[in-house]
Design a protein around this motif. Structure first.
Motif, PDB file in Angstrom:
ATOM      1  N   ALA A 199      -1.450   2.936  10.071  1.00  0.00           N
ATOM      2  CA  ALA A 199      -1.340   2.171  11.309  1.00  0.00           C
ATOM      3  C   ALA A 199      -1.209   3.084  12.520  1.00  0.00           C
ATOM      4  N   ARG A 200      -0.821   4.363  12.293  1.00  0.00           N
ATOM      5  CA  ARG A 200      -0.589   5.323  13.365  1.00  0.00           C
ATOM      6  C   ARG A 200       0.302   4.720  14.437  1.00  0.00           C
ATOM      7  N   LEU A 223      -1.490   1.719  21.200  1.00  0.00           N
ATOM      8  CA  LEU A 223      -1.436   1.174  19.840  1.00  0.00           C
ATOM      9  C   LEU A 223      -2.424   0.023  19.747  1.00  0.00           C
ATOM     10  N   SER A 224      -3.228   0.000  18.698  1.00  0.00           N
ATOM     11  CA  SER A 224      -4.252  -1.029  18.558  1.00  0.00           C
ATOM     12  C   SER A 224      -3.638  -2.400  18.301  1.00  0.00           C
ATOM     13  N   GLY A 225      -4.397  -3.447  18.585  1.00  0.00           N
ATOM     14  CA  GLY A 225      -3.933  -4.816  18.366  1.00  0.00           C
ATOM     15  C   GLY A 225      -3.547  -5.099  16.922  1.00  0.00           C
ATOM     16  N   PRO A 226      -4.383  -4.734  15.941  1.00  0.00           N
ATOM     17  CA  PRO A 226      -3.998  -4.967  14.546  1.00  0.00           C
ATOM     18  C   PRO A 226      -2.717  -4.232  14.159  1.00  0.00           C
ATOM     19  N   ARG A 228      -0.236  -3.342  16.178  1.00  0.00           N
ATOM     20  CA  ARG A 228       0.879  -4.004  16.860  1.00  0.00           C
ATOM     21  C   ARG A 228       1.297  -5.262  16.104  1.00  0.00           C
ATOM     22  N   HIS A 229       0.323  -6.031  15.640  1.00  0.00           N
ATOM     23  CA  HIS A 229       0.623  -7.277  14.922  1.00  0.00           C
ATOM     24  C   HIS A 229       1.379  -6.980  13.627  1.00  0.00           C
ATOM     25  N   ALA A 230       0.868  -6.038  12.834  1.00  0.00           N
ATOM     26  CA  ALA A 230       1.490  -5.726  11.543  1.00  0.00           C
ATOM     27  C   ALA A 230       2.872  -5.112  11.730  1.00  0.00           C
ATOM     28  N   VAL A 231       3.008  -4.195  12.672  1.00  0.00           N
ATOM     29  CA  VAL A 231       4.274  -3.505  12.874  1.00  0.00           C
ATOM     30  C   VAL A 231       5.352  -4.463  13.344  1.00  0.00           C
ATOM     31  N   GLN A 232       5.008  -5.390  14.223  1.00  0.00           N
ATOM     32  CA  GLN A 232       6.006  -6.356  14.696  1.00  0.00           C
ATOM     33  C   GLN A 232       6.551  -7.184  13.540  1.00  0.00           C
ATOM     34  N   LEU A 233       5.688  -7.600  12.633  1.00  0.00           N
ATOM     35  CA  LEU A 233       6.137  -8.372  11.479  1.00  0.00           C
ATOM     36  C   LEU A 233       7.001  -7.516  10.550  1.00  0.00           C
ATOM     37  N   ALA A 234       6.606  -6.273  10.345  1.00  0.00           N
ATOM     38  CA  ALA A 234       7.376  -5.386   9.468  1.00  0.00           C
ATOM     39  C   ALA A 234       8.773  -5.128  10.026  1.00  0.00           C
ATOM     40  N   LEU A 235       8.873  -4.925  11.328  1.00  0.00           N
ATOM     41  CA  LEU A 235      10.172  -4.667  11.949  1.00  0.00           C
ATOM     42  C   LEU A 235      11.118  -5.860  11.830  1.00  0.00           C
ATOM     43  N   ALA A 236      10.566  -7.051  11.698  1.00  0.00           N
ATOM     44  CA  ALA A 236      11.382  -8.260  11.618  1.00  0.00           C
ATOM     45  C   ALA A 236      11.746  -8.656  10.191  1.00  0.00           C
ATOM     46  N   ASP A 237      11.168  -7.990   9.192  1.00  0.00           N
ATOM     47  CA  ASP A 237      11.370  -8.379   7.798  1.00  0.00           C
ATOM     48  C   ASP A 237      12.640  -7.722   7.251  1.00  0.00           C
ATOM     49  N   ARG A 238      13.791  -8.292   7.572  1.00  0.00           N
ATOM     50  CA  ARG A 238      15.070  -7.670   7.214  1.00  0.00           C
ATOM     51  C   ARG A 238      15.340  -7.684   5.716  1.00  0.00           C
ATOM     52  N   ASP A 239      14.886  -8.693   5.012  1.00  0.00           N
ATOM     53  CA  ASP A 239      15.115  -8.732   3.565  1.00  0.00           C
ATOM     54  C   ASP A 239      14.405  -7.567   2.880  1.00  0.00           C
ATOM     55  N   TRP A 240      13.145  -7.353   3.225  1.00  0.00           N
ATOM     56  CA  TRP A 240      12.392  -6.237   2.639  1.00  0.00           C
ATOM     57  C   TRP A 240      13.055  -4.916   2.984  1.00  0.00           C
ATOM     58  N   GLN A 241      13.473  -4.761   4.223  1.00  0.00           N
ATOM     59  CA  GLN A 241      14.104  -3.511   4.667  1.00  0.00           C
ATOM     60  C   GLN A 241      15.366  -3.214   3.862  1.00  0.00           C
ATOM     61  N   ALA A 242      16.206  -4.231   3.665  1.00  0.00           N
ATOM     62  CA  ALA A 242      17.454  -4.023   2.932  1.00  0.00           C
ATOM     63  C   ALA A 242      17.176  -3.612   1.483  1.00  0.00           C
ATOM     64  N   ARG A 243      16.232  -4.292   0.847  1.00  0.00           N
ATOM     65  CA  ARG A 243      15.881  -3.941  -0.533  1.00  0.00           C
ATOM     66  C   ARG A 243      15.315  -2.526  -0.607  1.00  0.00           C
ATOM     67  N   MET A 244      14.469  -2.188   0.343  1.00  0.00           N
ATOM     68  CA  MET A 244      13.774  -0.901   0.285  1.00  0.00           C
ATOM     69  C   MET A 244      14.718   0.263   0.531  1.00  0.00           C
ATOM     70  N   ARG A 245      15.716   0.101   1.376  1.00  0.00           N
ATOM     71  CA  ARG A 245      16.663   1.189   1.594  1.00  0.00           C
ATOM     72  C   ARG A 245      17.341   1.580   0.274  1.00  0.00           C
ATOM     73  N   GLY A 246      17.795   0.585  -0.458  1.00  0.00           N
ATOM     74  CA  GLY A 246      18.423   0.877  -1.742  1.00  0.00           C
ATOM     75  C   GLY A 246      17.468   1.514  -2.724  1.00  0.00           C
ATOM     76  N   ARG A 247      16.237   1.028  -2.756  1.00  0.00           N
ATOM     77  CA  ARG A 247      15.251   1.569  -3.691  1.00  0.00           C
ATOM     78  C   ARG A 247      14.917   3.021  -3.350  1.00  0.00           C
ATOM     79  N   LEU A 248      14.723   3.308  -2.077  1.00  0.00           N
ATOM     80  CA  LEU A 248      14.358   4.671  -1.693  1.00  0.00           C
ATOM     81  C   LEU A 248      15.479   5.661  -2.010  1.00  0.00           C
ATOM     82  N   LEU A 249      16.702   5.285  -1.712  1.00  0.00           N
ATOM     83  CA  LEU A 249      17.817   6.178  -2.021  1.00  0.00           C
ATOM     84  C   LEU A 249      17.893   6.461  -3.518  1.00  0.00           C
ATOM     85  N   ALA A 250      17.687   5.420  -4.328  1.00  0.00           N
ATOM     86  CA  ALA A 250      17.715   5.595  -5.785  1.00  0.00           C
ATOM     87  C   ALA A 250      16.544   6.442  -6.263  1.00  0.00           C
ATOM     88  N   GLN A 251      15.350   6.248  -5.667  1.00  0.00           N
ATOM     89  CA  GLN A 251      14.175   6.998  -6.096  1.00  0.00           C
ATOM     90  C   GLN A 251      14.284   8.465  -5.719  1.00  0.00           C
TER      91      GLN A 251
END
Length: 332
Positions: A199-200, A223-226, A228-251
């Protein structure tokens, strides 16, 4: 241009192994990327607009008073040195080499320093550049230490530039919330934690006057339109973020354990990678590459960085390759 990880197609050509048959551990990118949904047609059709909500989502996610979206933190790394008159710049080493390169290209006097010396002798510099946690050395800093360093620099018009590309798994260590302070600049990346390197996209957190100057330097539609759209959704996805923090630390811990078990103990690392300093780094890099496993080779100091394998099969493949290499060395 400087060398970076992720040069999989070049490795495929060099070693005669098809790209699909490689295990690419050469980057620090999360192998479990945020799942991007279908991009609406309007994101492709219309020019990007600042009022689309992206900056608000970023301020909320980073806890920063003000942000500026950029085409990856790399865009800011290249542009920021152009916003200062000639300066003495201390850059953490070993570290992400683009920082020193950009300041040198802009005509500044750059000195590469290990962490302890850089902190102890900050009066030598007008600008101090840190990576937190460091890539590849893994150095981490206490918030009070960084704020004290910033205060000393800012008192004489200096800057503290902190690259937080790898901090998302431990957001409590971030200085984004303090970035309204004059002379404190924090860079954030979407590519590492969210696994959206293509996404750069990245953000600069700093005081409004500096962000305005940087925006003028970069020009419109960074930043391109596509993206911007994807990044805004990713920044708002708190459930995924919380799960991923734990997974990354464990990995990150799991990867370190695999390396230690086969006699290749890392010297440092974080949630995204492990780093091993060794005089035979070239030989180990080549031995793994002949088995279709790509690592990031550093010449100074001689070392290898191992990114995260993506699943159990990838861990098993790395473990088997390391076992073969260790056995061959013992027999030699």
């Amino acid at each position: 241009m400087l060398e970076h990880g992720g040069r999989l197609l070049r490795a495929a050509q060099r070693y005669g192994i098809a790209p699909a048959d490689w295990l690419d551990l050469s980057t620090g990118i999360n192998p479990e990327a945020w799942p991007v949904p279908a991009i609406p047609a309007r994101a492709w059709h219309r020019l990007p607009e600042d009022e689309d909500g992206l900056h608000a989502a970023a301020r909320e996610y980073y806890g920063a008073p003000e942000v500026l979206a950029v085409a990856g933190s790399q865009a800011a790394i290249q542009a920021l040195p152009r916003l200062r008159a000639q300066a003495r710049v201390g850059v953490l080493a070993p570290g992400y080499a683009e920082h020193a390169h950009a300041w040198r290209q802009a005509g500044h006097a750059v000195e590469l320093c290990e962490s302890e010396r850089l902190l102890a002798q900050s009066e030598r510099y007008d600008v101090v550049v840190l990576i937190h946690p460091n890539n590849p050395g893994g150095e981490r800093y206490e918030r009070a230490t960084l704020l004290d360093l910033h205060a000393r620099l800012a008192a004489r018009g200096g800057w503290l530039l902190i690259d937080e590309a790898f901090i998302d798994a431990t957001p409590e260590r971030s200085l984004c919330a303090d970035s309204a302070r004059s002379g404190l600049i924090v860079l954030r990346s979407i590519g590492k934690f969210f696994g959206l390197a293509g996404a750069r996209a990245g953000f600069v957190c700093a005081a409004p006057p500096l962000l305005a100057a940087l925006r003028e330097r970069l020009g419109p539609w960074t930043l391109s339109g596509p993206s911007r759209h994807a990044v805004q959704l990713a920044l708002a996805d708190r459930d995924w973020q919380a799960r991923m923090r734990g997974r990354l630390l464990a990995q990150g811990e799991r990867l370190g354990a695999v390396l230690r078990a086969r006699g290749f103990a890392p010297d440092a690392g974080c949630a995204y990678f492990q780093w091993r300093r060794c005089e035979d780094a070239v030989e180990l890099h080549e031995a793994l590459a002949r088995r279709g496993i790509l690592t990031r080779l550093f010449e100074t100091p001689a070392s290898l960085r191992f990114g995260l394998p993506g699943d159990d099969a990838a861990y098993a493949r790395l473990d088997a390759a390391l076992a073969e290499i260790a056995a061959a060395r013992s027999a030699a």
